[in-house]
Design an enzyme around this catalytic site. Structure first.
Site, PDB file in Angstrom:
ATOM      1  N   HIS A   1      -3.703  -9.687   1.761  1.00 51.36           N
ATOM      2  CA  HIS A   1      -2.309  -9.642   2.210  1.00 51.36           C
ATOM      3  C   HIS A   1      -2.151  -8.951   3.564  1.00 51.36           C
ATOM      4  CE1 HIS A   1      -0.906 -10.190  -2.259  1.00 51.36           C
ATOM      5  NE2 HIS A   1      -1.441 -11.271  -1.741  1.00 51.36           N
TER       6      HIS A   1
ATOM      7  N   ASP B   1      -2.736  -1.014   2.633  1.00 58.13           N
ATOM      8  CA  ASP B   1      -2.710   0.401   3.038  1.00 58.13           C
ATOM      9  C   ASP B   1      -3.976   0.906   3.722  1.00 58.13           C
ATOM     10  OD1 ASP B   1      -4.525   0.887   0.866  1.00 58.13           O
ATOM     11  OD2 ASP B   1      -2.845   1.190  -0.509  1.00 58.13           O
TER      12      ASP B   1
ATOM     13  N   PRO C   1      -3.910   0.985 -16.820  1.00 55.09           N
ATOM     14  CA  PRO C   1      -3.351   1.741 -17.954  1.00 55.09           C
ATOM     15  C   PRO C   1      -2.541   0.866 -18.904  1.00 55.09           C
ATOM     16  CG  PRO C   1      -2.512   2.592 -15.841  1.00 55.09           C
ATOM     17  CD  PRO C   1      -3.344   1.401 -15.526  1.00 55.09           C
TER      18      PRO C   1
END
Ligand code: APR
Length: 247
Positions: free
Chosen positions: A121, A106, A217
């Site tokens: 990637h 991104d 998390p």
């Protein structure tokens, strides 16, 4: 503990000279970029990633694959770096050697200001010639049927991302592995630690004697190996870590 950051980790980070980082989809979750699988919604709900992110899928239906990446490219361009990305860019400034390897395509680390970024990637912002691998310079054209051709090579353009079944860029992997082996402290952030060879990087760092910090998390297969497992969101823990260093 300084806030949620163990004092021992702060001490390690103050002594450290070389830092390595591996990030995955979790660091961009707070920028509202869905993970690969979560992105299969709406128009794309009836497809699996394997149907869209393979060389075979592109050969079968280049327009469909092109359109799927155009949709995600647009989503990434509209997203903003979050406090986790920004904290990593700030952390980089404080170390002589800092290497960030990301599995994300991104571009948010670079937009946050990170300098030394290895994209394992590839990048959704780039397209390249299917035949020669030559990158397209300038703006990515709209898709026709079939997708546009590279103006110099005449080959079909495709996203510059690593598809299932493709090799990772060798130099990027080598530099990332070197950084993992040399790190005093190595972070693995927002990655499920399942997809190899990326998942091997924190293991290599740990074997080479680094202090390894996981930020996630939820528990991952790597959690038991980590020196410190910090449970929480990257966008909260990383700024807290910077604050603890400044304390
Ligand atoms: N902060 C930190 N971690 C988070 C957050 C957050 N706010 N939200 C979610 N996570 C964690 C999840 O608990 C999970 O462990 O991020 C991880 C995301 O895991 P994956 O979706 O498997 O992403 P990743 O590890 O990057 O996948 C690797 O697999 O699908 C392919 O090529 C794709 O690059 C991708 C690769």
């Amino acid at each position: 503990m300084v806030g949620q950051i163990p004092k021992e980790l702060v001490e390690e980070l103050r002594k450290a000279k070389k830092i390595g980082v591996l990030t995955g989809a979790g660091i961009s979750a707070e920028s509202k970029i869905p993970t690969f699988r979560d992105a299969m919604t709406g128009l794309w709900a009836s497809f699996s990633p394997e149907e869209l992110a393979t060389p075979e899928a592109f050969a079968r239906n280049p327009k469909m694959v092109w359109d799927w990446y155009a949709f995600r490219r647009d989503m990434c361009a509209k997203a903003l770096p979050n406090p986790g990305h920004l904290a990593l860019a700030e952390l980089e400034k404080r170390y002589e050697q800092f290497t960030l390897t990301t599995q994300n395509v991104d571009g948010l680390h670079q937009r946050a200001g990170s300098q030394r970024v290895f994209e394992l990637h590839g990048s959704i912002a780039r397209v390249k010639c299917t035949d020669t691998g030559r990158l397209l310079e300038g703006e990515i054209p709209e898709c026709d049927e079939p997708p546009p051709l590279h103006p110099e090579t005449g080959g079909l353009l495709r996203p510059d991302v690593v598809w299932f079944g493709e090799m990772l860029p060798a130099e990027v992997l080598q530099e990332s592995a070197k950084a993992a082996r040399n790190a005093d402290v190595y972070f693995t952030i927002g990655t499920s630690a399942l997809v190899y060879p990326a998942a091997a990087l924190p293991v290599e760092a740990q074997r080479a004697g680094a202090t390894v910090v996981e930020i996630n998390p939820t528990e991952t297969p790597f959690s038991l190996l980590a020196t410190f497992s910090l449970r929480g969101k990257a966008g909260e823990i990383l700024p807290a870590l910077l604050a603890a260093l400044d304390d």
